[in-house]
Scaffold this motif. Structure first.
Motif, PDB file in Angstrom:
ATOM      1  N   LYS A  37      12.058   1.561  -6.446  1.00 33.25           N
ATOM      2  CA  LYS A  37      11.608   2.832  -7.029  1.00 33.25           C
ATOM      3  C   LYS A  37      10.095   2.874  -6.873  1.00 33.25           C
ATOM      4  N   TRP A  38       9.651   3.281  -5.702  1.00 32.36           N
ATOM      5  CA  TRP A  38       8.265   3.084  -5.308  1.00 32.36           C
ATOM      6  C   TRP A  38       7.395   4.309  -5.516  1.00 32.36           C
ATOM      7  N   THR A  39       7.940   5.408  -5.969  1.00 37.27           N
ATOM      8  CA  THR A  39       7.202   6.670  -5.940  1.00 37.27           C
ATOM      9  C   THR A  39       6.373   6.959  -7.178  1.00 37.27           C
ATOM     10  N   LEU A  40       6.358   6.023  -8.130  1.00 40.02           N
ATOM     11  CA  LEU A  40       5.591   6.272  -9.343  1.00 40.02           C
ATOM     12  C   LEU A  40       4.097   6.123  -9.072  1.00 40.02           C
ATOM     13  N   VAL A  41       3.354   7.176  -9.363  1.00 38.84           N
ATOM     14  CA  VAL A  41       1.909   7.141  -9.153  1.00 38.84           C
ATOM     15  C   VAL A  41       1.279   6.037  -9.975  1.00 38.84           C
ATOM     16  N   ALA A  42       1.801   5.825 -11.182  1.00 33.16           N
ATOM     17  CA  ALA A  42       1.232   4.829 -12.092  1.00 33.16           C
ATOM     18  C   ALA A  42       1.379   3.405 -11.579  1.00 33.16           C
ATOM     19  N   ASP A  43       2.232   3.208 -10.583  1.00 36.43           N
ATOM     20  CA  ASP A  43       2.422   1.875 -10.011  1.00 36.43           C
ATOM     21  C   ASP A  43       1.392   1.537  -8.947  1.00 36.43           C
ATOM     22  N   PHE A  44       0.451   2.439  -8.730  1.00 38.70           N
ATOM     23  CA  PHE A  44      -0.586   2.216  -7.727  1.00 38.70           C
ATOM     24  C   PHE A  44      -1.958   2.503  -8.331  1.00 38.70           C
ATOM     25  N   GLY A  45      -2.985   1.952  -7.697  1.00 41.26           N
ATOM     26  CA  GLY A  45      -4.331   2.164  -8.189  1.00 41.26           C
ATOM     27  C   GLY A  45      -5.347   2.039  -7.083  1.00 41.26           C
ATOM     28  N   SER A  46      -6.591   1.922  -7.477  1.00 36.53           N
ATOM     29  CA  SER A  46      -7.721   1.837  -6.552  1.00 36.53           C
ATOM     30  C   SER A  46      -7.791   3.072  -5.671  1.00 36.53           C
ATOM     31  N   TRP A  47      -7.417   4.202  -6.254  1.00 39.14           N
ATOM     32  CA  TRP A  47      -7.478   5.458  -5.499  1.00 39.14           C
ATOM     33  C   TRP A  47      -8.925   5.800  -5.180  1.00 39.14           C
ATOM     34  N   GLY A  48      -9.120   6.225  -3.994  1.00 36.37           N
ATOM     35  CA  GLY A  48     -10.433   6.739  -3.615  1.00 36.37           C
ATOM     36  C   GLY A  48     -10.315   8.230  -3.349  1.00 36.37           C
ATOM     37  N   GLN A  49     -11.297   8.757  -2.665  1.00 34.78           N
ATOM     38  CA  GLN A  49     -11.206  10.161  -2.271  1.00 34.78           C
ATOM     39  C   GLN A  49     -10.116  10.305  -1.230  1.00 34.78           C
ATOM     40  N   GLY A  50      -9.350  11.327  -1.345  1.00 34.59           N
ATOM     41  CA  GLY A  50      -8.298  11.579  -0.378  1.00 34.59           C
ATOM     42  C   GLY A  50      -8.833  12.292   0.848  1.00 34.59           C
ATOM     43  N   THR A  51      -7.921  12.609   1.739  1.00 34.58           N
ATOM     44  CA  THR A  51      -8.276  13.344   2.946  1.00 34.58           C
ATOM     45  C   THR A  51      -7.346  14.550   3.073  1.00 34.58           C
ATOM     46  N   GLN A  52      -7.926  15.692   3.392  1.00 36.32           N
ATOM     47  CA  GLN A  52      -7.167  16.939   3.414  1.00 36.32           C
ATOM     48  C   GLN A  52      -6.446  17.115   4.742  1.00 36.32           C
ATOM     49  N   LYS A  63       0.414  21.156  -7.628  1.00 38.52           N
ATOM     50  CA  LYS A  63       1.565  20.266  -7.715  1.00 38.52           C
ATOM     51  C   LYS A  63       1.130  18.856  -8.115  1.00 38.52           C
ATOM     52  N   GLU A  64       2.095  18.078  -8.546  1.00 42.75           N
ATOM     53  CA  GLU A  64       1.807  16.704  -8.908  1.00 42.75           C
ATOM     54  C   GLU A  64       1.708  15.827  -7.650  1.00 42.75           C
ATOM     55  N   ARG A  65       0.999  14.743  -7.802  1.00 38.45           N
ATOM     56  CA  ARG A  65       0.906  13.773  -6.703  1.00 38.45           C
ATOM     57  C   ARG A  65       2.299  13.172  -6.459  1.00 38.45           C
ATOM     58  N   GLU A  66       2.673  13.070  -5.196  1.00 39.93           N
ATOM     59  CA  GLU A  66       3.990  12.556  -4.864  1.00 39.93           C
ATOM     60  C   GLU A  66       3.896  11.463  -3.805  1.00 39.93           C
ATOM     61  N   GLY A  67       4.846  10.531  -3.858  1.00 42.86           N
ATOM     62  CA  GLY A  67       4.867   9.447  -2.897  1.00 42.86           C
ATOM     63  C   GLY A  67       5.314   9.905  -1.525  1.00 42.86           C
ATOM     64  N   ILE A 121       0.841  -1.188   0.000  1.00 45.81           N
ATOM     65  CA  ILE A 121       0.000   0.000   0.000  1.00 45.81           C
ATOM     66  C   ILE A 121       0.876   1.237   0.000  1.00 45.81           C
ATOM     67  N   GLY A 122       0.528   2.177  -0.850  1.00 40.90           N
ATOM     68  CA  GLY A 122       1.280   3.431  -0.923  1.00 40.90           C
ATOM     69  C   GLY A 122       0.463   4.596  -0.410  1.00 40.90           C
ATOM     70  N   TRP A 123       1.132   5.498   0.289  1.00 40.18           N
ATOM     71  CA  TRP A 123       0.541   6.783   0.659  1.00 40.18           C
ATOM     72  C   TRP A 123       1.140   7.849  -0.250  1.00 40.18           C
ATOM     73  N   PHE A 124       0.289   8.645  -0.826  1.00 42.90           N
ATOM     74  CA  PHE A 124       0.695   9.741  -1.699  1.00 42.90           C
ATOM     75  C   PHE A 124      -0.003  11.018  -1.253  1.00 42.90           C
TER      76      PHE A 124
END
Length: 127
Positions: free
Chosen positions: A107-122, A41-45, A32-35
């Motif tokens: 090299k874990w920080t690629l956004v494309a290497d993760f999925g099933s994104w839901g709504q984030g939290t601010q 700005k772009e999404r970052e790991g 599981i990744g946290w971004f």
């Protein structure tokens, strides 16, 4: 789909714990990744946690301040954030490693290497 929660307004130096939960998935099988994504700005790991005894990673700017962990009994992944800084302000997301892999890549920080994104939290860090 994953759901991140627990965000809020925190003063600099404060702490907060984010949660990542899923419906219909057993998170302990997967990395599981946290971004995070700040305005403009772009999404970052931020961090990646593998299943069981696999590797765990943090971005340099949060190393020593953030801790990622699992609670398999509750099917939840946490991000404990301490010594928060204004530059930590962002929407935080959690995602499942692509192909349902159990391990974080070096090299874990690629956004494309993760999925099933839901709504984030601010998270807002401000005095």
């Amino acid at each position: 789909q994953l759901q991140a929660s627990g965000g809020g307004l925190v003063q600099p130096g404060g702490s907060l714990r984010l949660s990542c939960a899923a419906s219909g998935d057993t998170l302990d099988y997967y990395a599981i990744g946290w971004f995070r994504q700040a305005p403009g700005k772009e999404r970052e790991g931020v961090s990646c946690i593998s299943s069981s005894d696999g590797p765990m990673y943090y971005r340099d700017s949060v190393q020593g301040r953030f801790t990622v962990s699992r609670d398999n009994a509750n099917n939840t992944v946490y991000l404990q954030m301490n010594s928060l800084k204004p530059e930590d302000t962002a929407v935080y997301y959690c995602g499942i490693r692509a192909n349902r892999s159990s391990r974080c890549k070096a090299k874990w920080t690629l956004v494309a290497d993760f999925g099933s994104w839901g709504q984030g939290t601010q998270l807002t860090v401000s005095s």
